[in-house]
Design an enzyme around this catalytic site. Sequence first.
Site, PDB file in Angstrom:
ATOM      1  N   ILE A 351       0.746  -1.362   0.113  1.00 17.53           N
ATOM      2  CA  ILE A 351      -0.169   0.090   0.088  1.00 17.53           C
ATOM      3  C   ILE A 351       0.727   1.377   0.106  1.00 17.53           C
ATOM      4  CG2 ILE A 351      -1.827  -1.123   1.176  1.00 17.53           C
ATOM      5  CD1 ILE A 351      -1.025   0.205   3.766  1.00 17.53           C
ATOM      6  N   CYS A 436      -2.780 -11.957   0.264  1.00 17.42           N
ATOM      7  CA  CYS A 436      -1.506 -11.228   0.346  1.00 17.42           C
ATOM      8  C   CYS A 436      -1.197 -11.452   1.812  1.00 17.42           C
ATOM      9  CB  CYS A 436      -1.717  -9.876   0.069  1.00 17.42           C
ATOM     10  SG  CYS A 436      -3.303  -9.048   0.584  1.00 17.42           S
ATOM     11  N   GLY A 439      -5.047 -10.180   3.340  1.00 19.19           N
ATOM     12  CA  GLY A 439      -5.971 -10.719   2.594  1.00 19.19           C
ATOM     13  C   GLY A 439      -7.178  -9.496   2.468  1.00 19.19           C
TER      14      GLY A 439
END
Length: 851
Positions: A351, A436, A439
Amino acid sequence: MDERKHRTTRTTSLRDDSESSTGSWDVLEWTKIEPISQFASHENLDFLLEAEQVVAEGHGVVLVNTDDAGMLMVTNFRLLFLSEGTRKVIALGTIPLATIEKFNKIVVKVQSNTRQLDKTPTQRLLQVIGKDMRIIVFGFRPRTKQRRVIFDALLRCTKSTRLWDLYAFVSGPSRFKNTTPQVRLLDEYFRLLGKGSYHASTNMIESGSYTLSNDLWRISSVNSNHSMCQTYPFALIFPKVISDDEVLQACSFRARSRLPVISWCHPVTGAVLARSSQPLVGLMMNMRSNMDEKLVAALCSKLDDGSRRKLYIADARPRKNALANGAMGGGSESSSNYFQSEVVFFGIDNIHAMRESFVRLREYMDTHGRASSDGMLSFLRHGGSTWGGGNLSSMSASVSTLGDSGWLLHVQNVLAGAAWIAARVHMEKASVLVHCSDGWDRTSQLVALANLLLDPYYRTLAGFQALVEKDWLAFGHPFSDRVGIPCTSGSGNTPFELPRQPSAGNFPSSPMRPSSGAFSSQPPTSSHAHTSNNYSPIFLQWVDCVSQLLRMYPFAFEFSAAFLVDFLDCMLSCRFGNFFFNSEKERLQYSVYETCGCLWVYLADLRASDGGSHVHYNPFYDPLRNNGPLLPPAAALAPTLWPQFHLRWACPDEVQAGEVEAQCRKIITKSSEMQKAKEVAERKAKEITNAMESLNTELRREKLQNSSALNMAKRLSKENMAIKRAVQSIGCKVHFSGNGGDCIVDIENSPAEATNFLHCSSRQESNNALLDDKKNLSASLTVTADNVDDVNDDGRNSIGRICETLCQFRAGEGGCRWPEGECAQLCSQFVGVKANFDALDQLSIDDSYFN
């Protein structure tokens, strides 16, 4: 090239400092841009939304991006900029408060020709940076406190301490009342399991009777109170062979208890698309869970030939990042521990990389846009040439351009990963488990895009809503953290209190760029509304990926790019409560669905206003053309800028130029208008045709009556001629004369020179009587003589001669065979004066004649 137009109320531009004596804003005649009239009351502002209230306002404010002057208002919902003369809302300067990422006070000095900076007044600016790709700057009149008033109002409104102060709660559901998303989630589950005939309800949720199943999968209520996993929905789909007790045992092996669950299942092959968080394998990658391995293996149901299908475990992270997470107890699966599996890493960044990439893209767009936040046009800044020469393809021909922002490269990676997953499920009939770290970010992107590629239903408006509510909202994408939407602090003492954000921002602002040394800015005073280290445009990036698929497959989607833009704007604005908080549990806890309006209802209401011609509908949509999965080849996954979203503020002309969809929509609109005109004309023509048919029917009826009358007249004429010939056969002259319905016949007897008068009467009793040939026809002959007893030379009277001539039944010796007949007795009336028997049935004959 369009030159910038100067208003008559301004004596010089903000950038025209070369010819000014001081180079400061004192050159501007600020008194001339004072508002023409002040608003007497805020209650009569028709541009305000329901429950929107004005908090502060400033007059004579300049929107530096476009060099427009006007009035700046802060309401409890947005920052509103009105033009100076028309009082119309300027879209560029109007932004919802929740869409503001940060805002800064900036003090700038302009270098004059004398270079006496100490004597140069400063320019007081307010920079507003939006989450929707825009950077706007407002200039305020010197020696006023208007900037402070606006800044303080923004601080109060964007950093509310109470949840109920947010505009979505103040305005309430209004006419955009939300229905329970849990009901819609169950309906989607029923569709996936082939139980579309069932319809969910709140009673079904309360009673727990929604646990339906098919041959392979079942809906479980193990998380009905969110006790197993706080970020998962209340209902989950698991393999039928896995019990709820085994589910509870397996959840502890996954981060945040986000164990593998089914997101989509193929209705024919039985392949599934599942999602989870990372396994807690530890630093040495040697931790295992039998229940987790059993659950993952159960995702691989048997194929038609009896063999077990293959399982792919798609890890969205780069491999090194997965290994690094092992130090914190996380990590990735080992294919040796999971039955018939293969682990694949997609290499999608986290992110933080996405956030920095988006910031760079926004600054690049602002720098190279036609009119940017420093007030200078692009062609002036770049020596007379605009960015891309007005050609969109040249601006985004390669993913490596755009100032090394890397945004398009990230979009390409997400698209490629989703396409790979869809290909494995459809072509190999394999099951895929995606995760990931937690999730809920990259996992949601990949799973939702793969669903969109595999299932045509998700490419409709109703299906898109179901997809977003399932894979983003229900499965716990943290919208409050990623988008900056308000959430609770998690403190039990102040459940309705919003967290106070730190005063220092985490993102570099886009400072005012100097142009040829004209500006020298002081360090800005930074403040912002919802920025933290968890902020990242993950959901925005996913919608960008959807727009790329829409560009590649223009016939496959019911919705248009305009719908995606409006959808994003509504989500970022926080006008509705659908995307509040971080999970389904929190939204239920604070009754968001009952107290706030619904974004989906609002968008549906917009579409209902124009019907099928609304801009949200894709004019090229053909459901029969792409009624199966979309499997784009790798060569097609070269994303470009999304013009409707990325370029609408920096390059508005580029958005409109070459937009085939808009041109097609105009053609469709004209065609629709012509079709309506055609229908009106056809309706009028049909009415005229019906009237003509009615007239023709009446005319035919009149013609039929006329023909009947003519036929009757012909018959009467024939009868008259027969009578005339009969009378003439006795040597008399006949003269007819008509008067109305009566026919007068004069008979002259030449030998005796006697005047015989024959009267023939024919009348029409009614129109219907004329149609009867035998009933209503009557003819009478009346022969009169001055002296009935007169006798000619041969000794016979005229009446006798008539009988002798006309009556075939007269005896040869001159006697009458019917001496008792009235004609013989009276010698004054003779009926049926005709030489043949065919006319007897048409004449009025006394019955006694035949006796």
